[in-house]
Write an enzyme that holds these catalytic residues in place. Structure first.
Site, short mmCIF file in Angstrom:
data_model
loop_
_atom_site.label_atom_id
_atom_site.label_comp_id
_atom_site.label_asym_id
_atom_site.label_seq_id
_atom_site.Cartn_x
_atom_site.Cartn_y
_atom_site.Cartn_z
N GLY A 22 37.40 13.41 72.86
CA GLY A 22 37.89 14.15 72.46
C GLY A 22 38.87 14.63 72.05
N SER A 23 40.07 15.70 72.75
CA SER A 23 41.40 15.47 71.48
C SER A 23 42.41 14.67 71.33
CB SER A 23 42.07 16.50 72.03
OG SER A 23 41.12 17.42 71.68
N THR A 24 42.24 13.47 72.19
CA THR A 24 42.48 12.16 71.77
C THR A 24 42.25 11.36 70.60
OG1 THR A 24 41.05 10.74 72.88
CG2 THR A 24 43.48 11.94 74.25
N TYR A 25 41.17 11.81 70.24
CA TYR A 25 40.63 10.91 68.61
C TYR A 25 41.40 11.60 67.80
CZ TYR A 25 36.93 8.81 66.56
OH TYR A 25 36.57 7.78 65.41
N LYS A 26 42.28 12.67 67.78
CA LYS A 26 42.66 13.89 66.86
C LYS A 26 43.44 12.75 65.78
CE LYS A 26 41.40 18.21 68.55
NZ LYS A 26 41.45 19.25 69.38
#
Lengths: 558, 100
Positions: free
Chosen positions: A286-290
């Site tokens: 999820g957004s941690t990958y951003k």
């Protein structure tokens, strides 16, 4: 003349018979007789190798050996078998009929009754003074911290020959080093069984197993496990993990998982718990990958921290529409704000600016798609689709961490690179191997590659600090500390679609941001109190970080 | 010369008997030593076992789980907030100080 010939033939037959008989005893049965004779006049003792211990970074044992015994029976010497079975079955924790059956096996002079029986039980049986029941030393593993770090340590079971063998985790990965090599003593013995010193003797020394000293700190492990346990209860999550790594060395400071098992009683637990999910299970980050995608875009100069993009509404990619997580849109915002708002629409913009080839280049450079090389037996890496098979929608969703599977250890290592001037490290459990003579072999930290420059890493650090200070999870942050981090909430793919109610909430970050002592990832599967990472995984992250700051004596700024 | 040889020949049986006696005594002593060695081996094994038990007891008593249980029983609680005494001035954060 006939009598002479008859006598001659008889003599020939007689000597031929003797020659055949000698051939039978000396050639055919020779080895067997030699070994029987050797058993009569030789005393052979096996010298078992002691299995190496596993200790934390400060030398506190996490796995060591304790005395135990094999309890055996000699059925021909036992007078009242039913009575013996009734007396010792409850102590050995075996069924009485089964024990009686074993003791009643016909033509057996020796039968094992129970393995690795602890000393207090053995002492109790010894007090009964039962004829025909004997004991042989058979050490077993002892875990002073009970179930702490179970999935990290693994356990010791038996191989096909009944010998000790390590399974999973460190016990599995380092089994050959830990188990050592057994030795033996062969001496001539007298009638009473005592060694005759003037006789022949042959001694092969046992080589005890090597011991492991880990990077893991049991205090940090204790903090992570107790906080995770409290977090699981508070947020009603089904599963959870906490991974803490030193970003400068790649040394794993702690790995906490829930649910777990007790390695001393591994047989009582579901086998699915044996594998460490931090290295063997996958999730969508999820957004941690951003932060990783943004780092690639900044490194390639596709965008800058202050580049403005227009978040004016949902964006269409092929047949799909990408929305923000709360369906709110802020108009023109900087890339820093894209991370603060955790904007999926903003990430599609950044992904397009970076382009397919470079996005894939950074996915590979951060180590996704291949194992990290951590020294744990069950590490696996999810297969990634071939570079040629990526569609536009795949690239768009990958830019905000959906449609891509990673292991927690891959994720924490990748973010660790941002805390280490862009250098990707090989994560490692063991810091030092100590052999039986005390000789130490240090395992040096291994740099894999520099993914982004130090200045890009610094920019991302500031953006992540800003995401923490001004993002959704700012309420939970410990005051006075600069922490770089990012929340993540990923829906769980179920049978080809995403279940909106089931999420994996996560938070990844490092602290203190200016000189990181740790990089940490917290994941919670299906939290019930709230599906969002900012309301579950983030406060848990900050609670652990608060304890770590106190443990490492890192003061808050006034 | 002949007398010397004769006297040596006469003493041979005596020497042989003496050597046999020495061999018997020596072997007997060594056999006894074998028993001693065995008992020393047993004592070493016993001491090694005791050391193992003691090491296990030390590890068990100093385990964090044991200490935390004892600490709770004695009324210790985790501090609500950590207090630090600052010595010297604060340095500029590395991430900000580095030239971009």
């Amino acid at each position: 003349m006939l009598r002479i010939w008859t006598l001659f033939i008889l003599i020939i037959v007689f000597f031929t018979a003797i020659i055949f008989r000698l051939f039978y005893w000396q050639i055919i049965r020779g080895d067997d007789l030699r070994s029987q004779a050797s058993a009569q006049y030789n005393l052979e003792l096996t010298i078992p190798a002691v299995r190496g211990t596993i200790a934390d970074v400060r030398g506190s044992p996490l796995a060591m050996n304790q005395q135990a015994s094999l309890v055996y029976g000699q059925p021909k010497e036992i007078e009242n078998k039913p009575m013996v079975a009734k007396l010792i079955a409850p102590l050995l924790k075996v069924e009485e009929p089964s024990l009686l059956e074993t003791l009643s096996l016909p033509d057996r002079v020796w039968v094992p009754l129970a393995h690795k029986v602890e000393t207090p039980v053995v002492d109790e049986i010894k007090k009964m003074n039962i004829k025909g029941i004997g004991f042989e030393p058979e050490p077993k593993r002892y875990y002073p911290e009970a179930s702490m770090a179970a999935q990290l340590l693994g356990f010791v079971g038996s191989d096909q020959n009944g010998q000790d063998m390590g399974y999973f985790g460190l016990e599995g990965f380092y089994d050959r080093e830990l188990r050592g090599r057994g030795g033996s003593i062969q001496m001539e013995k007298d009638v009473q069984g005592s060694a005759i010193l003037v006789g022949d003797s042959r001694r092969t020394e046992a080589q005890d197993g090597r011991s492991l000293v880990l990077w893991t700190d049991r205090t940090v492990q204790h903090i992570a496990e107790s906080r995770l346990s409290a977090g699981i209860e508070k947020y009603g999550a089904k599963e959870g993990t906490v991974t803490i790594m030193d970003p400068k060395t790649g040394g794993i400071l702690a790995m906490a998982t829930y649910p777990s098992y007790d390695p001393a009683r591994y047989g009582d637990f579901d086998r699915t718990l044996y594998k460490n999910p931090i290295v063997a299970s996958t999730y969508e980050p999820g957004s941690t990958y951003k932060v990783l995608v943004v780092s690639g875009a900044i490194q390639e100069k596709a965008v800058k921290a202050d580049t403005i993009m227009n978040e004016e509404g949902p964006v269409d990619v092929g047949d799909y529409t990408i929305r923000t997580w709360n369906n709110q849109y802020h108009g023109p915002i900087t890339i820093t704000k894209v991370l603060e708002y955790s904007s999926n629409v903003g990430m599609v913009f950044i992904g397009n600016k970076l382009g397919k080839e470079k996005l894939l280049k950074y996915i590979h450079a951060y180590g996704f798609g291949s194992p990290t090389g951590i020294d744990l037996q069950e590490e696996s890496s999810p297969e990634m689709r071939k570079d040629t098979e990526w569609r536009d929608i795949d690239l768009a969703t990958a830019s905000f961490g959906q449609g891509i599977a990673v292991t927690p250890i891959q994720m924490v290592r990748a973010v660790g690179a941002l805390a280490n001037d862009g250098w990707l490290m090989e994560p490692h459990m063991v810091k030092e191997i100590v052999d039986s003579t005390g000789k130490k072999t240090e395992i040096k930290p291994k740099k894999v590659r520099q993914v982004v420059s130090a200045s890009t890493a610094d920019i991302l650090t500031e953006m992540m600090v800003s995401a923490v200070d001004l993002g959704e999870a700012k309420w939970a942050k410990p005051a006075g500390y600069r922490i770089a981090g990012k929340t993540g909430t990923a829906q769980i793919p179920v049978a080809g679609h995403y279940d909106e109610k089931k999420t994996i909430a996560s938070f990844v970050g490092f602290g203190p941001a200016d000189d990181p002592k740790f990089v940490m990832l917290v994941t919670l599967r299906e939290p019930q109190s709230s599906p969002w990472g900012s309301e579950t995984a983030a406060p848990l992250f900050f609670n652990i970080a608060r304890d770590l700051f106190a443990y490492y004596s890192l003061p808050a700024s006034p | 010369m002949m007398n010397l040889l004769r006297s040596i020949a006469k003493s041979i049986p005596l020497v042989v008997v003496l050597l046999i006696v020495i061999e018997l005594v020596w072997s007997n002593t060594l056999v006894g030593s074998g028993r001693d060695v065995r008992s020393i081996d047993l004592a070493i094994a016993q001491l090694r076992q005791e050391n193992e038990v003691l090491a296990q007891q030390v590890a068990s008593a100093s385990a964090l789980t044991t200490i935390s249980v004892h600490a709770k029983e004695m009324g210790f609680v985790a501090p609500a907030k950590s207090q630090f005494v600052m010595i010297g001035g604060a340095e500029l954060p590395v991430a900000i100080a580095r030239p971009q």
